[in-house]
Each structure stands twice: as C-alpha cells, then as structure tokens.
Design a protein around this motif. Structure first.
Motif, PDB file in Angstrom:
ATOM      1  N   ASP A 189       0.913  -1.267  -0.003  1.00 33.74           N
ATOM      2  CA  ASP A 189       0.040  -0.117  -0.088  1.00 33.74           C
ATOM      3  C   ASP A 189       0.987   1.422   0.202  1.00 33.74           C
ATOM      4  OD1 ASP A 189      -2.175  -1.754   0.156  1.00 33.74           O
ATOM      5  OD2 ASP A 189      -2.518  -1.442   2.433  1.00 33.74           O
ATOM      6  N   ASN A 190       2.030   1.205   0.476  1.00 35.70           N
ATOM      7  CA  ASN A 190       2.627   2.499   0.649  1.00 35.70           C
ATOM      8  C   ASN A 190       4.102   2.459  -0.076  1.00 35.70           C
ATOM      9  OD1 ASN A 190       1.295   3.839   3.010  1.00 35.70           O
ATOM     10  ND2 ASN A 190       1.301   1.595   3.723  1.00 35.70           N
ATOM     11  N   ILE A 191       4.532   1.405  -0.547  1.00 36.34           N
ATOM     12  CA  ILE A 191       5.905   1.584  -1.095  1.00 36.34           C
ATOM     13  C   ILE A 191       5.690   0.909  -2.796  1.00 36.34           C
ATOM     14  CG2 ILE A 191       8.281   0.534  -1.125  1.00 36.34           C
ATOM     15  CD1 ILE A 191       7.909   0.292   1.971  1.00 36.34           C
ATOM     16  N   GLU A 192       5.245  -0.043  -2.964  1.00 31.38           N
ATOM     17  CA  GLU A 192       4.993  -0.783  -4.172  1.00 31.38           C
ATOM     18  C   GLU A 192       4.451   0.237  -5.063  1.00 31.38           C
ATOM     19  OE1 GLU A 192       4.587  -5.273  -5.854  1.00 31.38           O
ATOM     20  OE2 GLU A 192       2.756  -4.426  -4.702  1.00 31.38           O
ATOM     21  N   GLU A 193       3.243   0.705  -4.391  1.00 32.00           N
ATOM     22  CA  GLU A 193       2.200   1.547  -5.404  1.00 32.00           C
ATOM     23  C   GLU A 193       2.447   2.798  -5.359  1.00 32.00           C
ATOM     24  OE1 GLU A 193      -1.867   1.119  -3.791  1.00 32.00           O
ATOM     25  OE2 GLU A 193      -1.833  -1.143  -4.402  1.00 32.00           O
TER      26      GLU A 193
END
Length: 76
Positions: A64-68
C-alpha cells in the motif's frame, strides 16, 4: 545495511512471497526480496522504513505504501 534488515516469510497464496527487506539509511535505499525477484526503491525515508519494519503486516504496508507509490529498479 546500516538501517537494518527485516526478515519475514509470507506466502500469499498467489505465488507471491515477501521474504526480506533491507534499508540503507545513508542512501535512503530499500531493497525487497519477492518471489518475482529483488527490487530496489530509492528515496525511501527512515520513517517509511520504521513503519515497514514494525508493521504487524509488512506485506500490506509494503504493497500500500511502497510498491504502489515508488518506482522500483529490478536487481535480479
């Protein structure tokens, strides 16, 4: 890695495995090991690393906070 290493083993049932993450504070670089390979994320703050490494669900936090949010460089 000066910032630390997070070792987890999550099988997500989708052929995706989140195995390890490491953070280098000096360069603000996060390296993540997935089933699909090893990826590097640049410009990661120490606060994001702290939240990832202390999360009760590192995979969800990562997704939710890095990959996207950040561009990845494939290392292998």
């Amino acid at each position: 890695l000066r910032g630390g290493v997070l070792l987890v083993a999550y099988s997500l049932g989708l052929g995706i495995w989140f195995g390890a993450a490491g953070y280098e504070e000096k360069t603000r670089t996060l390296v993540v090991e997935l089933t699909s390979g090893r990826f590097e994320y640049a410009g990661v703050s120490s606060e994001v690393w702290r939240r990832l490494s202390t999360s009760s669900s590192p995979w969800s936090y990562f997704r939710d906070n890095i990959e996207e949010e950040l561009a990845a460089k494939r290392l292998r």
